[in-house]
Structure formats: C-alpha cells, structure tokens
Motif scaffolding. Structure first.
Motif, PDB file in Angstrom:
ATOM      1  N   ILE A  59       0.836  -1.196   0.000  1.00  0.00           N
ATOM      2  CA  ILE A  59       0.000   0.000   0.000  1.00  0.00           C
ATOM      3  C   ILE A  59       0.873   1.249   0.000  1.00  0.00           C
ATOM      4  O   ILE A  59       0.621   2.217  -0.729  1.00  0.00           O
ATOM      5  CB  ILE A  59      -0.948   0.003   1.209  1.00  0.00           C
ATOM      6  N   GLY A  62       2.337   1.806  -3.434  1.00  0.00           N
ATOM      7  CA  GLY A  62       1.360   2.361  -4.363  1.00  0.00           C
ATOM      8  C   GLY A  62       1.121   3.838  -4.117  1.00  0.00           C
ATOM      9  O   GLY A  62       1.006   4.631  -5.058  1.00  0.00           O
ATOM     10  N   PHE A 148      -3.617  -0.462 -12.389  1.00  0.00           N
ATOM     11  CA  PHE A 148      -4.163  -0.114 -11.078  1.00  0.00           C
ATOM     12  C   PHE A 148      -4.986  -1.267 -10.514  1.00  0.00           C
ATOM     13  O   PHE A 148      -4.898  -1.587  -9.318  1.00  0.00           O
ATOM     14  CB  PHE A 148      -5.023   1.141 -11.193  1.00  0.00           C
ATOM     15  N   SER A 152      -3.955  -3.310  -7.254  1.00  0.00           N
ATOM     16  CA  SER A 152      -4.892  -3.249  -6.133  1.00  0.00           C
ATOM     17  C   SER A 152      -5.350  -4.651  -5.751  1.00  0.00           C
ATOM     18  O   SER A 152      -5.569  -4.952  -4.569  1.00  0.00           O
ATOM     19  CB  SER A 152      -6.115  -2.398  -6.501  1.00  0.00           C
ATOM     20  N   TRP A 156      -5.212  -7.069  -1.941  1.00  0.00           N
ATOM     21  CA  TRP A 156      -6.462  -7.629  -1.432  1.00  0.00           C
ATOM     22  C   TRP A 156      -6.368  -9.146  -1.302  1.00  0.00           C
ATOM     23  O   TRP A 156      -6.908  -9.732  -0.356  1.00  0.00           O
ATOM     24  CB  TRP A 156      -7.629  -7.245  -2.342  1.00  0.00           C
TER      25      TRP A 156
END
Length: 211
Positions: A59, A62, A148, A152, A156
């Motif tokens: 995270i 990013g 993206f 992402s 997850w």
C-alpha cells in the motif's frame, strides 16, 4: 503499487516537454525508497510470512508511486533520472510481487507468465519506433486502469491470507480485481502491439547514417 508508466512510453516531463538533469529531487527520493522496499517486501513475504507488514508495504509503495508523479508536476521536479527510475522501479516491483505470490501459491504461475510476457512483447515493439526515430506511444488510460486493478488486486489477495473477519471478502475482491485487470492488461497489450505493426507497415526505418 504502480501505475502503467514507461511501457510503452512515458510522459513524465517538465511543462515544456523537456527533461531536466536534476538528481536530488523529492520524486526521485520516493522512487529510491520504493526500490529499497523491494527486498524488504520479499523478506516479509517469503521468509517471515508477515503478510500484514507485506500488505502495508504494498500500500505504501502504491501511494508513493502515485505521489511522486504528482509532486514532479506540482514542484516542477521532473528529471531524466526520474523518467528512467520510476518505470524501472514499477516494473521491478511488479515482477518481484508476482514472483512472491507465485512462490507462496497465492496465484497460479501461468497468470504471472501472461502478465510478464505482455510486457516483454511490448518491450520488443519499442525497436519499431527506435528504428524510425519516433517517440514511443503515450500510455493510454485503459492501460493505467489495468495496472491499477492488478496492483490493487494483489494486496487484497494478501488480506485473504490474514487472520481477520474480512479475509473471505478480501480474497474474493482481490480475485475480481485481478481477473478484470489481467483482461484489460492483455487487451491494451494487443492495442499497443497492433499500433506498432501499423507503424512498421506504414513508415520505413530511418537509414543508418554513414551506411
């Protein structure tokens, strides 16, 4: 983690489209921090199996990747080094993240092969533009959306391995993003490859000087 930058082209330039030769800039410092984070991420994933910390690092990577592009424009700190370093770190992060997820059996090996093969094919197509002394095509927003989604989806998926109440949702949502992102990633690769073929057919290579 990373947005699609540098493949097949990059547009991180100063306002007038000219790169500066600056090295010590805030965006470059953020790129270096992301580069340092790569071996740390691999250690967390493959040695310690510290999925929570690995998730946090993904995270953070990013966020800093998004932030360095914004700051380069906001602070007028675009540079030649940044134009090379940022996409290099992005691609290296992508490769190492995919490798770590395959080694942990979080994603199948063939999925990683598809994503890596797409980038390798587009890297080869850059020679088409180079031989014609043309700039590489600008990155399309669909490609950025694909990257993206991929970057992402992977964090997850990692939350699905963690001991918390939302693990099931994290696993399902991560796979949804990963499937959607992979489909878009491959499709944009087809678009870029088709453009390279069209350029190769319509524009002859520039003869080498002195030959």
């Amino acid at each position: 983690m990373a947005t699609e930058s540098g493949t097949p082209g990059t547009s991180d330039t100063d306002g007038g489209g000219v790169f500066s030769d600056r090295i010590l800039t805030v965006p470059n410092a953020l790129s270096v921090l992301r580069l340092i984070g790569i071996p740390v991420f691999l250690w967390l994933m493959l040695v310690e199996h510290a999925d929570g910390w690995a998730f946090a690092l993904l995270i953070a990577s990013g966020f800093t990747d998004f932030l360095d592009g914004k700051l380069a424009r906001l602070l007028d700190q675009s540079s030649r080094l940044g134009a090379l370093l940022d996409p290099f770190v992005d691609r290296l992060y992508l490769l190492t993240t995919l490798a770590a997820f395959v080694l942990r059996d979080l994603i199948p090996w063939w999925l990683a092969v598809i994503l890596i093969a797409r980038d390798l094919v587009l890297t080869v197509t850059l020679s088409v533009y180079k031989r014609r002394e043309l700039p590489a095509p600008e990155v399309i927003y669909l490609g950025k959306a694909a990257t993206f989604a991929l970057m992402s989806g992977l964090p997850w998926l990692l939350t699905g391995e963690m001991d918390w109440v939302g693990a099931g949702f994290g696993w399902a949502f991560g796979w949804a993003l990963l499937i959607w992102g992979t489909a878009l990633y491959v499709w944009t690769g087809v678009l870029y490859a088709g453009l390279a073929v069209a350029v190769a057919r319509s524009i002859p290579p520039v003869p080498h000087r002195g030959s």
